[in-house]
Design a protein around this motif. Structure first.
Motif, PDB file in Angstrom:
ATOM      1  N   UNK A  86      97.435  37.307  73.172  1.00 12.87           N
ATOM      2  CA  UNK A  86      97.382  38.495  73.959  1.00 12.87           C
ATOM      3  C   UNK A  86      97.486  39.877  72.929  1.00 12.87           C
ATOM      4  N   UNK A  87      96.874  40.878  73.640  1.00 13.09           N
ATOM      5  CA  UNK A  87      96.834  42.232  73.062  1.00 13.09           C
ATOM      6  C   UNK A  87      97.442  43.129  73.833  1.00 13.09           C
ATOM      7  N   UNK A  88      97.644  44.420  73.371  1.00 13.49           N
ATOM      8  CA  UNK A  88      98.243  45.535  74.122  1.00 13.49           C
ATOM      9  C   UNK A  88      97.392  45.688  75.274  1.00 13.49           C
ATOM     10  N   UNK A  89      96.108  45.683  75.148  1.00 17.13           N
ATOM     11  CA  UNK A  89      95.303  46.153  76.149  1.00 17.13           C
ATOM     12  C   UNK A  89      95.072  44.971  77.415  1.00 17.13           C
ATOM     13  N   UNK A  90      95.949  44.089  77.284  1.00 22.68           N
ATOM     14  CA  UNK A  90      96.119  42.955  78.314  1.00 22.68           C
ATOM     15  C   UNK A  90      97.178  43.377  79.203  1.00 22.68           C
ATOM     16  N   UNK A  91      97.998  44.680  78.782  1.00 20.52           N
ATOM     17  CA  UNK A  91      99.040  44.894  79.748  1.00 20.52           C
ATOM     18  C   UNK A  91      98.486  45.391  80.896  1.00 20.52           C
ATOM     19  N   UNK A  92      98.986  44.846  82.094  1.00 22.71           N
ATOM     20  CA  UNK A  92      98.299  45.047  83.645  1.00 22.71           C
ATOM     21  C   UNK A  92      99.026  44.422  84.666  1.00 22.71           C
ATOM     22  N   UNK A  93      98.826  44.487  85.776  1.00 20.72           N
ATOM     23  CA  UNK A  93      99.158  43.808  86.914  1.00 20.72           C
ATOM     24  C   UNK A  93      98.359  42.651  87.276  1.00 20.72           C
ATOM     25  N   UNK A  94      98.630  41.485  87.370  1.00 24.21           N
ATOM     26  CA  UNK A  94      97.541  40.397  87.407  1.00 24.21           C
ATOM     27  C   UNK A  94      97.611  39.944  89.047  1.00 24.21           C
TER      28      UNK A  94
END
Lengths: 116, 106
Positions: A86-94
């Motif tokens: 995982x990368x910082x850009x995967x920070x999200x609501x899923x």
């Protein structure tokens, strides 16, 4: 009543792996394709991929294909999203969603924060 | 992939007014378009599918139109409960979304 309930989110370090789950109820889970969609903190929506009702086929957004894996267990009415490296850009609501001429049902969402 | 250009990014209107939100696709999507409403802190809810079909339980003041690459969502007689963000999404190819429109009451 259709319900989709996600779990498994949280704070994760860059490069780690995480597995999200979505338990479905109120409909015959094994009759439907299922999808994952994510929404970034800036509110951008991105389709991650989907899986055929019997689990025999999956599609992914090209940019995520190599790191994310969708699977399902029809006996448990559960959809999964395995996230790796995982990368910082995967920070999200899923969100777990049901595709049907658009997405007709959505879960409440689960937050994933990627940070050291 | 198909790009969806949504406008405006934000919109402020008075109660009872009619508002329109637009979406333009980068190629013909043959009316394979949905609109969603997302109220603050909630998940998106399907409003319109197939460009102009109202989803179950959606008030008739919401309507969709368009074809080819140009689509719009119209909200008649704006109500306070319509304060939300609205997104378009095409499903002609693998799904892609517009950037959203935040609707506020003036």
């Amino acid at each position: 009543e259709v319900q989709l309930v996600e779990s498994g989110g949280g704070l994760v370090q860059p490069g780690a792996s995480l597995k999200l789950s979505c338990v479905a109820s109120g409909f015959t889970f094994s009759d439907y394709w299922m999808s994952w969609v994510r929404q970034t903190p800036g509110k951008t929506m991105e389709w991650i991929g989907d899986i055929k009702y019997d689990g025999s086929y999956t599609n992914y957004a090209p940019s995520l294909k190599n790191r994310f894996t969708i699977s399902r267990d029809n006996a448990k009415s559960t959809l999964y999203l395995q996230m790796s490296n995982v990368r910082s850009e995967d920070t999200a609501t899923y969100y777990c969603t049901r595709p049907s001429l658009g997405f007709d049902y959505w879960g409440q969402g689960v937050m994933v924060t990627v940070s050291s | 992939d198909i790009q969806m250009t949504q406008s405006p990014a934000s919109l402020s209107a008075s109660l009872g007014e009619t508002v329109t939100i637009e979406c333009r696709a980068s190629e013909d999507i043959y009316s394979n378009l949905a609109w969603y409403q997302q109220k603050p802190g909630n998940s998106p809810q399907l409003l319109i599918y197939d460009a102009n079909s109202l989803a179950d339980g959606v008030p008739s003041r919401f309507s969709g139109s368009g074809s080819g690459t140009q689509y719009s969502l119209k909200i008649n007689s704006l109500q306070s409960e319509d304060v939300a963000s609205y997104f378009c999404q095409q499903y002609n190819n693998y799904p892609t979304f517009g950037s959203g429109t935040k609707l506020e009451i003036k």
